[in-house]
Scaffold this motif. Structure first.
Motif: not given
Length: 337
Positions: A164-188
């Motif tokens: 539940d993060v909005a554009p311009g807010e900051r998300l921290l992902v713990l763990g740069p495996g497949t799912i963590g990286l995909l979360v990061g790419l979606i958020a970006r």
């Protein structure tokens, strides 16, 4: 047909098994591509919880990230599915219980999970039986590599939505495996500032190669406001760390599973007035992942290091990896090779 079978702890082989025959409401899919994930490695090593609970037992036919072409239809299946390129849901509920009726089939007590639970055969094989209701058609813009990434992508979609993060807010992902990286790419792709915390030089290097700019170790992580934290790691200390790092009044999402029990202090949840969300399965995120891939908002293909054969899978599960493949986290299998 040929299929990969785990016969016992750290033992596996490629076997000739009977071709699947679709039952009423089922189809058979010729598998184009299937992914190998950490859960598969835990089934191979005998660390996976389903083996202890009795929800899985050897011999095992694994593989729950897949795509392919529908080549056979059972009775009562809409003929439009014939020859379509598809992927599908892994979580196969009974369809009659209260959980299934309320849209929670992925939590059905009697569910099958393709390649994981209650003996439903997996996609590390030339062909796969699937209920027609579980299928998702793949558009032309989603190739075989991306198609086999829909299942992890669906998990990532659910985790991002839960944060539940909005554009311009900051998300921290713990763990740069497949799912963590995909979360990061979606958020970006949705305008969120993404920070990733990892442990190994290789994983951090790869995260940066995806233009995820803010990549940290535990020692270098800055003391910023993190509007949400997604724990996609397998470290037992990380759930507690996620609660510590998140901004009060916001959300922590748990999608990673540690081998050992993690200690989470409920007092932290209360005193920080946090919402904590657990994610099991991709079911409600599959359509979103397909759309993200088809539009090009997220390209999952760089996360795939190599595509191997069924004969190579045992070595992959045992941790063998060709250094020439680079640092990408995912290995795919082409069962037709």
């Amino acid at each position: 047909m040929r299929a990969f079978v785990i016969t016992g702890p750290a033992r596996a082989e490629v076997r000739s098994v009977p071709d699947p025959v679709p039952g009423p409401g089922e189809v058979v899919v010729d598998v184009e591509r299937a992914g190998v994930c950490g859960t598969d490695m835990e089934l191979f090593s005998a660390d996976m919880a389903y083996l202890r609970s009795g929800h899985a037992a050897y011999p095992l036919r694994i593989g729950h990230e897949w795509c392919g072409v529908v080549t056979a239809l059972g009775a009562d299946v809409d003929p439009r599915w014939a020859r379509l390129r598809v992927t599908g849901d892994t979580m196969l509920g009974c369809g009659t219980c209260d959980r299934c009726a309320s849209g929670r089939a992925h939590l059905c007590a009697d569910r099958y999970e393709i390649g994981l639970r209650r003996g439903w055969p997996g996609a590390l094989a030339e062909r796969l039986p699937v209920p027609a209701w579980a299928l998702r058609e793949l558009p032309h813009g989603v190739d075989a590599t991306a198609g086999a990434m829909v299942e992890p992508g669906g998990n990532a979609v659910r985790a991002f939505q839960a944060a539940d993060v909005a554009p311009g807010e900051r998300l921290l992902v713990l763990g740069p495996g497949t799912i963590g990286l995909l979360v990061g790419l979606i958020a970006r792709a949705r305008g969120v500032e993404v920070h990733v915390l990892g442990a190994t030089a290789a994983s951090l290097r790869f995260a940066r190669s995806l233009d995820l700019e803010y990549v940290w170790t535990a020692e270098t992580l800055p003391g910023l406001r993190y509007d949400a934290v997604v724990d996609a790691s397998n470290g037992e200390a990380m759930p507690g760390r996620a609660l510590e790092l998140v901004e009060p009044g916001r959300r922590v999402v748990f999608i990673g599973i540690s081998k050992e029990p993690s200690n989470v202090d409920s007092r932290t949840v209360v005193f920080k007035d946090l919402t904590v969300v657990g994610i099991l399965g991709a079911s409600a995120g599959l359509d979103g992942a397909i759309d993200l891939y088809n539009t090009g908002d997220v390209d999952p293909r760089p996360l795939v290091a190599a595509t191997v054969t069924l004969d190579d899978v045992a070595g992959i599960l045992a941790g063998d990896r060709d250094p020439a493949w680079g640092d990408a986290p995912k290995i795919h299998v082409d069962p037709r090779r």
